[in-house]
Each structure stands twice: as structure tokens, then as C-alpha cells.
Design a protein around this motif. Structure first.
Motif, PDB file in Angstrom:
ATOM      1  N   GLU A  42      -5.084  -0.534 -13.892  1.00 44.56           N
ATOM      2  CA  GLU A  42      -3.906  -1.261 -13.423  1.00 44.56           C
ATOM      3  C   GLU A  42      -3.914  -1.237 -11.904  1.00 44.56           C
ATOM      4  O   GLU A  42      -4.294  -0.242 -11.288  1.00 44.56           O
ATOM      5  CB  GLU A  42      -2.626  -0.595 -13.931  1.00 44.56           C
ATOM      6  CG  GLU A  42      -1.367  -1.292 -13.500  1.00 44.56           C
ATOM      7  CD  GLU A  42      -0.106  -0.568 -13.968  1.00 44.56           C
ATOM      8  OE1 GLU A  42       0.960  -0.923 -13.460  1.00 44.56           O
ATOM      9  OE2 GLU A  42      -0.198   0.338 -14.801  1.00 44.56           O
ATOM     10  N   GLN A  43      -3.495  -2.351 -11.298  1.00 48.00           N
ATOM     11  CA  GLN A  43      -3.447  -2.423  -9.827  1.00 48.00           C
ATOM     12  C   GLN A  43      -2.363  -3.410  -9.419  1.00 48.00           C
ATOM     13  O   GLN A  43      -2.261  -4.487  -9.981  1.00 48.00           O
ATOM     14  CB  GLN A  43      -4.798  -2.887  -9.297  1.00 48.00           C
ATOM     15  CG  GLN A  43      -4.779  -3.224  -7.815  1.00 48.00           C
ATOM     16  CD  GLN A  43      -6.129  -3.683  -7.349  1.00 48.00           C
ATOM     17  OE1 GLN A  43      -6.983  -2.869  -7.115  1.00 48.00           O
ATOM     18  NE2 GLN A  43      -6.322  -4.982  -7.220  1.00 48.00           N
ATOM     19  N   ARG A  44      -1.573  -3.000  -8.447  1.00 46.61           N
ATOM     20  CA  ARG A  44      -0.575  -3.871  -7.830  1.00 46.61           C
ATOM     21  C   ARG A  44      -0.560  -3.566  -6.344  1.00 46.61           C
ATOM     22  O   ARG A  44      -0.779  -2.436  -5.955  1.00 46.61           O
ATOM     23  CB  ARG A  44       0.813  -3.619  -8.417  1.00 46.61           C
ATOM     24  CG  ARG A  44       0.980  -4.161  -9.827  1.00 46.61           C
ATOM     25  CD  ARG A  44       2.309  -3.770 -10.410  1.00 46.61           C
ATOM     26  NE  ARG A  44       2.119  -2.432 -10.975  1.00 46.61           N
ATOM     27  CZ  ARG A  44       2.983  -1.443 -10.880  1.00 46.61           C
ATOM     28  NH1 ARG A  44       4.111  -1.582 -10.252  1.00 46.61           N
ATOM     29  NH2 ARG A  44       2.726  -0.273 -11.418  1.00 46.61           N
ATOM     30  N   GLY A  45      -0.278  -4.566  -5.530  1.00 51.99           N
ATOM     31  CA  GLY A  45      -0.156  -4.301  -4.108  1.00 51.99           C
ATOM     32  C   GLY A  45      -0.484  -5.496  -3.257  1.00 51.99           C
ATOM     33  O   GLY A  45      -0.652  -6.612  -3.755  1.00 51.99           O
ATOM     34  N   LEU A 140      -5.442   5.649   5.789  1.00 54.14           N
ATOM     35  CA  LEU A 140      -4.867   5.503   4.455  1.00 54.14           C
ATOM     36  C   LEU A 140      -4.179   6.806   4.098  1.00 54.14           C
ATOM     37  O   LEU A 140      -4.655   7.884   4.458  1.00 54.14           O
ATOM     38  CB  LEU A 140      -5.952   5.243   3.407  1.00 54.14           C
ATOM     39  CG  LEU A 140      -6.800   3.992   3.525  1.00 54.14           C
ATOM     40  CD1 LEU A 140      -7.971   4.058   2.554  1.00 54.14           C
ATOM     41  CD2 LEU A 140      -5.957   2.765   3.257  1.00 54.14           C
ATOM     42  N   GLN A 141      -3.065   6.714   3.391  1.00 50.63           N
ATOM     43  CA  GLN A 141      -2.448   7.915   2.846  1.00 50.63           C
ATOM     44  C   GLN A 141      -1.879   7.552   1.482  1.00 50.63           C
ATOM     45  O   GLN A 141      -1.515   6.404   1.237  1.00 50.63           O
ATOM     46  CB  GLN A 141      -1.377   8.513   3.750  1.00 50.63           C
ATOM     47  CG  GLN A 141      -0.235   7.608   4.111  1.00 50.63           C
ATOM     48  CD  GLN A 141      -0.524   6.775   5.352  1.00 50.63           C
ATOM     49  OE1 GLN A 141      -1.381   7.110   6.146  1.00 50.63           O
ATOM     50  NE2 GLN A 141       0.187   5.682   5.496  1.00 50.63           N
ATOM     51  N   GLY A 142      -1.843   8.546   0.615  1.00 50.23           N
ATOM     52  CA  GLY A 142      -1.343   8.270  -0.721  1.00 50.23           C
ATOM     53  C   GLY A 142      -1.005   9.537  -1.466  1.00 50.23           C
ATOM     54  O   GLY A 142      -1.255  10.648  -0.995  1.00 50.23           O
ATOM     55  N   GLU A 143      -0.423   9.339  -2.651  1.00 47.30           N
ATOM     56  CA  GLU A 143      -0.077  10.456  -3.515  1.00 47.30           C
ATOM     57  C   GLU A 143      -0.126   9.990  -4.951  1.00 47.30           C
ATOM     58  O   GLU A 143      -0.071   8.786  -5.233  1.00 47.30           O
ATOM     59  CB  GLU A 143       1.299  10.992  -3.182  1.00 47.30           C
ATOM     60  CG  GLU A 143       2.420   9.982  -3.363  1.00 47.30           C
ATOM     61  CD  GLU A 143       3.767  10.532  -2.920  1.00 47.30           C
ATOM     62  OE1 GLU A 143       3.809  11.535  -2.195  1.00 47.30           O
ATOM     63  OE2 GLU A 143       4.782   9.945  -3.319  1.00 47.30           O
ATOM     64  N   MET A 160      -0.611   4.114  -2.546  1.00 49.20           N
ATOM     65  CA  MET A 160      -1.333   4.269  -1.289  1.00 49.20           C
ATOM     66  C   MET A 160      -0.846   3.217  -0.313  1.00 49.20           C
ATOM     67  O   MET A 160      -0.486   2.109  -0.716  1.00 49.20           O
ATOM     68  CB  MET A 160      -2.826   4.088  -1.538  1.00 49.20           C
ATOM     69  CG  MET A 160      -3.661   4.267  -0.294  1.00 49.20           C
ATOM     70  SD  MET A 160      -5.346   3.710  -0.541  1.00 49.20           S
ATOM     71  CE  MET A 160      -5.093   1.968  -0.688  1.00 49.20           C
ATOM     72  N   GLN A 161      -0.843   3.564   0.967  1.00 53.12           N
ATOM     73  CA  GLN A 161      -0.526   2.609   2.020  1.00 53.12           C
ATOM     74  C   GLN A 161      -1.343   2.953   3.252  1.00 53.12           C
ATOM     75  O   GLN A 161      -1.846   4.053   3.384  1.00 53.12           O
ATOM     76  CB  GLN A 161       0.969   2.589   2.349  1.00 53.12           C
ATOM     77  CG  GLN A 161       1.587   3.906   2.736  1.00 53.12           C
ATOM     78  CD  GLN A 161       1.898   4.779   1.524  1.00 53.12           C
ATOM     79  OE1 GLN A 161       2.185   4.294   0.447  1.00 53.12           O
ATOM     80  NE2 GLN A 161       1.797   6.082   1.695  1.00 53.12           N
ATOM     81  N   GLY A 162      -1.485   1.987   4.134  1.00 52.04           N
ATOM     82  CA  GLY A 162      -2.235   2.227   5.356  1.00 52.04           C
ATOM     83  C   GLY A 162      -2.647   0.930   6.009  1.00 52.04           C
ATOM     84  O   GLY A 162      -2.071  -0.133   5.774  1.00 52.04           O
ATOM     85  N   ASN A 163      -3.693   1.033   6.829  1.00 46.39           N
ATOM     86  CA  ASN A 163      -4.201  -0.083   7.596  1.00 46.39           C
ATOM     87  C   ASN A 163      -5.705   0.116   7.736  1.00 46.39           C
ATOM     88  O   ASN A 163      -6.135   1.145   8.255  1.00 46.39           O
ATOM     89  CB  ASN A 163      -3.523  -0.098   8.968  1.00 46.39           C
ATOM     90  CG  ASN A 163      -3.866  -1.318   9.761  1.00 46.39           C
ATOM     91  OD1 ASN A 163      -5.030  -1.575  10.046  1.00 46.39           O
ATOM     92  ND2 ASN A 163      -2.845  -2.068  10.134  1.00 46.39           N
TER      93      ASN A 163
END
Length: 192
Positions: A42-45, A140-143, A160-163
Motif C-alpha cells: 500500500e502507498q499513498r502520498g 527524510l524522516q519517518g516512523e 515519511m516526509q522530507g525533501n
């Protein structure tokens, strides 16, 4: 600009491996060395303000690509230490015996990116994790959560979010990993 399958697959490969690294770091269960297959379920973003394609959309895009373009994309992924399968949402990587013995902490295949991982075991088969990766191309950082942990398989869900390369990224994903055997079938072990 809408992300292409090549961009999405490359990013997914990097993310899958970053998440795999986070799961492996200080895991309650050590994984077996050898060939591992990781499947995005599954993937969303969003990447650069555009929605990421779903796993089903990625498969449909791959099926429509000319053979030469698929081969070029697969070559790029192999150069980053990931073996490809016929599915756009599945990658393979080689876990060395040394990395398996250490726990391991695997860095993403993007040269120069370094990651810090934190793992909080909930039980012998479940843990919470977080990661933060930085490098010249971005951060990138995530949990997330890992469960069904064993030497031969695991499941994870994460945000996850980042640039990366000047493009903002925000996504969530679920994946499964399974050990295929001790023979890495010509795939070089990931740098770790």
C-alpha cells in the motif's frame, strides 16, 4: 510534473530500503543473511506536489513501458543494489552475513545519505521505529511499526516526509519482506 514510473519506482526502492533499515536496526529478531524480497502493498502520498501512483497504477504503468525503457530502469535500480522483479512494487536486496550479525543497520543506496535509526521493541515479534536520513541530496524522516518479525519475514507500516533533490515528499506505505534463500543470485550486498 507528475512522477513517472521510473521516478516512483526508484523512490519506492529507496524508501523500502530505508524502512527495511529502520526495521532491522536493533530488531528483536535478527534476519537471515541472503536474498530478501520486499513488496510494497500500500502507498499513498505526494512527491513535488503530485500524488504518488498506487501499487496498482505502478504495475499498469510498467506493463505499458517499452522493453528498452524497463531494462534501463531495472539497470538503474541494480546499480543501487536492488534486484528487480517483474512487479513494479517489488525489489530484492542482498543482506550480507556481517550485516545480519550486527542487527543490521543498512544505509539507503543513495551515496552520501546517512541515517539514524531508533527501534523500540514492543514484543519479540513487534517493534516501533523511527529514522532520520540526511545527505547532500536532501533529508527524510519517518516512523512506523514492524510486526510479524522473524528471521525469515516481517511486515511494516510507516509514514515519511522530507525533501530529496529539491522535491518535497510526504507518504505512507505498508510493505512485507521475506527471505528467499542464502544465495543472493548475483545481487551485491547493500552498503552498510
Amino acid at each position: 510534473m507528475r512522477p513517472t514510473l521510473a521516478h516512483a519506482r526508484c523512490l519506492c526502492g529507496l524508501v523500502l530500503l530505508a524502512a527495511t533499515a529502520a526495521v532491522a536496526a536493533q530488531s528483536p529478531v535478527k534476519r537471515k543473511p541472503g536474498l530478501w524480497e520486499v513488496q510494497l502493498t500500500e502507498q499513498r502520498g505526494h512527491v513535488a506536489g503530485q500524488p504518488m501512483p498506487s501499487p496498482e497504477q505502478m504495475e499498469a504503468m510498467r506493463a505499458q513501458m517499452p522493453k528498452a525503457q524497463r531494462e534501463q530502469m531495472d539497470k538503474l535500480m541494480r546499480e543501487r543494489g536492488m534486484g528487480m522483479t517483474d512487479k513494479a512494487t517489488t525489489v530484492r536486496h542482498c543482506l550480507s552475513p556481517q550485516a545480519a550479525e550486527r542487527g543490521p543497520i543498512v544505509e539507503p543506496p543513495d551515496a552520501g545519505m546517512k541515517c539514524d535509526h531508533r527501534m523500540t521493541p514492543v514484543s519479540a515479534q513487534e517493534a516501533r521505529f523511527s529514522f532520520s536520513c540526511t545527505g547532500p541530496k536532501g533529508q527524510l524522516q519517518g516512523e512506523g511499526r514492524a510486526w510479524d518479525l522473524s528471521p525469515e519475514h516481517y511486515k511494516t507500516s510507516m509514514t515519511m516526509q522530507g525533501n530529496v533533490n529539491g522535491q518535497p515528499i510526504s507518504m505512507s506505505m505498508t510493505q512485507t519482506g521475506r527471505w528467499l534463500g542464502s544465495d543472493c543470485q548475483g545481487i551485491k550486498p547493500l552498503a552498510n
